[in-house]
Design an enzyme around this catalytic site. Structure first.
Site, PDB file in Angstrom:
ATOM      1  CD  GLU A 349     -31.690  13.894  -2.428  1.00  0.00           C
ATOM      2  OE1 GLU A 349     -30.947  13.083  -3.011  1.00  0.00           O
ATOM      3  OE2 GLU A 349     -32.843  14.145  -2.834  1.00  0.00           O
ATOM      4  CG  HIS A 436     -38.156   8.935  -8.515  1.00  0.00           C
ATOM      5  ND1 HIS A 436     -37.448   8.818  -9.696  1.00  0.00           N
ATOM      6  CD2 HIS A 436     -37.360   9.625  -7.668  1.00  0.00           C
ATOM      7  CE1 HIS A 436     -36.277   9.424  -9.560  1.00  0.00           C
ATOM      8  NE2 HIS A 436     -36.202   9.918  -8.347  1.00  0.00           N
TER       9      HIS A 436
END
Length: 535
Positions: A349, A436
């Site tokens: 992140e 993704h």
């Protein structure tokens, strides 16, 4: 939403980044011969700059005279203006100034560029996100085609922009729709429409879902503040990184964790502090990685810390990064028993933040896959750098958080398709796949570059990585591979870089670090060919 086509890209305004797709509820490796002189690598590596030195470098580049000189050298039009976003300085004094552009005062989406200079200030080359000339007939937009502002909380009124990310630049509106997604994550849907016709040009989701006793990393040291009776999870030594408790809420900064004796958590999810320990440790370890390995102090290189918010929502099986609050947010997982606060998730992140403040890869199409892969790549690199005995470094993502409920990791870098959806190799449809899963191509490249193909064992984990062309490859080690990727990301890539562009960027980075005829350059080329990305 239907899959995005290769033409459907948005400039780097993505506000947040997360670990998994919205539809999902859920030291050294690979020894290899170097074949090059490390002396050359030292000069092309990023210089280790303090926050004040980085700020000074940016301010110097952002002066009116400096920007005017570069604009003139680039042959920009009278209505175009440059705005410094970041400056990378190498040990040999060379600089790489990253600019965003405006046209008649309007942001140009897809107009970013990097100006490369020698130590004495001579421009050697320029890397541009678009080769198109930035110009439109008029910046006046018909009121009849101005989108309405959505009523949902967090929505933003339309703003005029120049859309240059694909094809001929046009005047457009960018609208942000707020609210909450079905998964429970915040909604930040960016919609780009033609200002002259009202036709939708593109849309993308801004939220890219993706001493204490920790749940995943054992007993760890934490940077805290305060004194007896009231300690807080504020890391003074790392830009004041802080960790807060949302208490299952879905908005706000959260409440700062406090403790009487500076001993945090129990290692069990029932203790609310435990998730805070993992998140705080992850933020600190990621900070140390970028500073010690790449000379970057803080996510933006400005020495400023970030906020980690834990206990988001109820049974929320995800984590995400938001540029707007410069913060990471973590759900507690299925049954609120598996918080998504493992070290590699934290590094993933925070690395979205590094990408957004450097190449700002568009979060769609092939560049979106590269954006996601960058976070996975540095998540692995942070694990190897941390060398934590409780969370042994590997080339898998999310192996600790049990997001699938069966003990399997979220993603595999050695053979991405083992997750059932990710791509091992590039093909012409790669830009139409969820980012993704198209990220698997670059993840696979990085594994081949670091470790090699075929049967391997690293830190007790066995791998068997294939290649598209059947060639057997030897890796160059993660220490070299991570430096090549970081240099490519921060100096060579732009918001619109695709897989072919990533090959060129990493080859250029390896050449700068190790020399044009080095074993490292040859290994980079071979690894890309191994995942079917050819020159």
């Amino acid at each position: 939403m239907r899959p995005l086509t290769k033409k459907q890209r948005i400039s780097a305004l993505a506000a947040t980044a997360a670990l998994v797709a919205a539809g999902v509820t859920a030291g050294t490796a690979g020894a290899a011969p170097s074949g090059s002189a490390d002396a050359k690598a030292n000069g092309a590596l990023p210089a280790k700059l303090s926050a004040s030195q980085h700020t000074s470098l940016v301010k110097k580049a952002d002066t009116k005279a400096a920007k005017a000189a570069d604009a003139k050298a680039l042959g920009l039009g009278a209505k175009e203006a440059l705005h410094v976003k970041d400056v990378i300085k190498n040990k040999d004094g060379a600089t790489h100034t990253r600019y965003e552009r405006t046209y008649d005062g309007l942001p140009v989406l897809g107009g970013d560029l990097v100006v490369h200079k020698t130590a004495d200030g001579k421009v050697t080359r320029t890397t541009k996100a678009t080769k198109a000339k930035i110009a439109v007939k008029s910046t006046r937009a018909a009121a009849s085609h101005k989108p309405a502002t959505a009523e949902a909380k967090g929505s933003k009124a339309p703003r005029k922009v120049i859309w240059a990310s694909d094809g001929k630049p046009v005047l457009a509106w960018e609208t942000v729709v707020g609210g909450t997604q079905k998964s429970g994550a915040p909604n930040q849907l960016h919609v780009i429409t033609d200002a002259n016709t009202g036709k939708k040009l593109f849309e993308f989701q801004g939220v890219k879902e993706g001493t204490g006793e920790s749940q995943y990393s054992g007993s760890v040291e934490l940077g805290t503040s305060g004194s007896d009776g009231k300690f807080t999870l504020v890391d003074e030594g790392r830009g004041k990184n802080e960790t807060t408790d949302l208490k299952n809420g879905q908005s706000g900064d959260g409440e700062l964790f406090t403790d009487e004796d500076d001993k945090w958590g129990t290692g069990k999810p029932e203790d609310a502090q435990t998730a805070g320990v993992d998140a705080h440790y992850g933020a600190a370890t990621t900070w140390d990685y970028y500073k010690n390995v790449h000379g970057r102090e803080g996510i933006a290189g400005d020495g400023k810390g970030a906020r980690s918010r834990v206990h988001y929502g109820d049974n929320y099986v995800n984590a995400f990064w938001e540029d707007g609050c410069f913060c990471m947010t973590y759900g507690d997982g299925e049954g609120n028993k598996k918080p998504l606060t493992s070290l590699d998730v934290a590094a993933h992140e925070m690395s979205h933040g590094v990408t957004s403040t450097t190449a700002n890869l568009e979060y769609a199409g092939e560049s979106g896959g590269l954006n996601e892969a960058t976070s996975d790549i540095f998540a692995a690199a942070v694990e190897f750098s941390a060398n934590n005995k409780e969370d042994v470094a590997d080339y898998m993502v999310g192996e600790k958080i049990d997001i699938n409920g069966d003990g399997t990791p979220l993603r595999y870098m050695d053979e991405p398709s083992k997750d059932g959806q990710s791509l091992d190799y590039w093909d012409t449809n790669a830009g139409d796949v969820d980012v993704h899963y198209s990220s698997g191509i670059a993840n696979h490249f990085f594994f081949l570059l670091s470790v090699g193909s075929g049967e391997r064992e690293v830190n007790g984990v066995k791998y068997n990585s294939p290649t598209k062309n059947g060639e057997k490859l030897e890796g160059i080690g993660i220490e070299k591979a991570e430096k090549i990727w970081f240099k490519a990301l921060t100096e060579e890539m732009t918001s619109t870089t695709d897989y072919k562009g990533a090959r060129a960027a990493t080859l250029k980075a390896a050449e700068g670090l190790y020399g044009a005829d080095s074993a490292e350059v040859k290994a980079v080329g071979a690894a890309w060919t191994g995942v079917n990305v050819t020159g």
